[in-house]
Design a protein around this motif. Structure first.
Motif, PDB file in Angstrom:
ATOM      1  N   LYS A  22       0.833  -1.199   0.000  1.00 42.46           N
ATOM      2  CA  LYS A  22       0.000   0.000   0.000  1.00 42.46           C
ATOM      3  C   LYS A  22       0.872   1.253   0.000  1.00 42.46           C
ATOM      4  N   LYS A  23       0.543   2.170  -0.873  1.00 44.21           N
ATOM      5  CA  LYS A  23       1.257   3.443  -0.944  1.00 44.21           C
ATOM      6  C   LYS A  23       0.545   4.464  -0.082  1.00 44.21           C
ATOM      7  N   ASN A  24       1.333   5.323   0.534  1.00 45.48           N
ATOM      8  CA  ASN A  24       0.813   6.324   1.454  1.00 45.48           C
ATOM      9  C   ASN A  24       0.243   7.513   0.682  1.00 45.48           C
ATOM     10  N   LYS A  25      -1.016   7.831   0.952  1.00 41.69           N
ATOM     11  CA  LYS A  25      -1.660   8.964   0.274  1.00 41.69           C
ATOM     12  C   LYS A  25      -1.325  10.291   0.932  1.00 41.69           C
ATOM     13  N   VAL A  51       4.586  19.174  -9.133  1.00 44.62           N
ATOM     14  CA  VAL A  51       4.614  17.712  -9.199  1.00 44.62           C
ATOM     15  C   VAL A  51       3.223  17.189  -8.854  1.00 44.62           C
ATOM     16  N   PRO A  52       2.600  16.428  -9.757  1.00 42.71           N
ATOM     17  CA  PRO A  52       1.272  15.887  -9.465  1.00 42.71           C
ATOM     18  C   PRO A  52       1.318  15.023  -8.205  1.00 42.71           C
ATOM     19  N   GLY A  53       0.380  15.238  -7.300  1.00 48.57           N
ATOM     20  CA  GLY A  53       0.332  14.460  -6.068  1.00 48.57           C
ATOM     21  C   GLY A  53       0.841  15.205  -4.855  1.00 48.57           C
ATOM     22  N   VAL A  54       1.494  16.352  -5.059  1.00 45.05           N
ATOM     23  CA  VAL A  54       1.965  17.147  -3.931  1.00 45.05           C
ATOM     24  C   VAL A  54       0.784  17.954  -3.386  1.00 45.05           C
ATOM     25  N   GLU A  73       0.785   7.471  -4.532  1.00 50.91           N
ATOM     26  CA  GLU A  73       0.134   6.813  -5.661  1.00 50.91           C
ATOM     27  C   GLU A  73       0.283   7.647  -6.938  1.00 50.91           C
ATOM     28  N   LYS A  74       0.587   8.936  -6.780  1.00 47.06           N
ATOM     29  CA  LYS A  74       0.697   9.832  -7.929  1.00 47.06           C
ATOM     30  C   LYS A  74       2.124  10.273  -8.221  1.00 47.06           C
ATOM     31  N   CYS A  75       2.992  10.275  -7.214  1.00 51.64           N
ATOM     32  CA  CYS A  75       4.374  10.707  -7.414  1.00 51.64           C
ATOM     33  C   CYS A  75       5.273  10.078  -6.364  1.00 51.64           C
ATOM     34  N   SER A  76       6.558  10.274  -6.528  1.00 50.13           N
ATOM     35  CA  SER A  76       7.522   9.751  -5.564  1.00 50.13           C
ATOM     36  C   SER A  76       8.385  10.895  -5.039  1.00 50.13           C
ATOM     37  N   THR A  77       9.137  10.606  -4.006  1.00 49.74           N
ATOM     38  CA  THR A  77      10.054  11.619  -3.477  1.00 49.74           C
ATOM     39  C   THR A  77      11.135  11.929  -4.513  1.00 49.74           C
TER      40      THR A  77
END
Length: 113
Positions: A22-25, A51-54, A73-77
């Motif tokens: 599970k990815k953290n929202k 950045v999408p998801g920020v 779920e939309k981007c990464s660090t």
């Protein structure tokens, strides 16, 4: 035959367990970003929000800490660090290219390591 079925079941269970990571929202992430002034603050935060998801981004001028809440779920660090570096600011993880750094205003040029 029973061994073959057992192997197939265990393999299936192994794959299904991996797929459920599970990815953290609402991941809270903090990293160091080089900069000097309020103009840097605006640029860094704008790059982060690009950045999408920020969901939120705040850079502190004194501590040089960028604190972000993002949806994994939309981007990464890594996406975030690349975007900030593209704006000309080195992060702890990604260094800006010389060209991107050179595009900064003269008051925004920080001492690079």
């Amino acid at each position: 035959m029973k061994k073959l079925i057992l192997i197939a079941v265990l393999t299936f269970l192994g794959f299904s367990a991996q797929a459920q990571t599970k990815k953290n929202k609402n991941l809270k992430y903090t990293t160091e970003v080089n900069g000097n002034c309020e103009q840097c603050k605006k640029r860094i935060e704008k790059a982060a929000f690009g950045v999408p998801g920020v969901k939120s981004a705040t850079w502190d001028v004194d501590s040089h800490q960028l604190t972000v809440i993002l949806n994994e779920e939309k981007c990464s660090t890594a996406d975030l660090n690349k975007a900030v570096a593209k704006a000309g600011h080195d992060t702890k993880e990604v260094k800006a290219t010389q060209k991107d750094y050179d595009n900064l205003h003269s008051c925004c040029k920080y001492e690079r390591e």
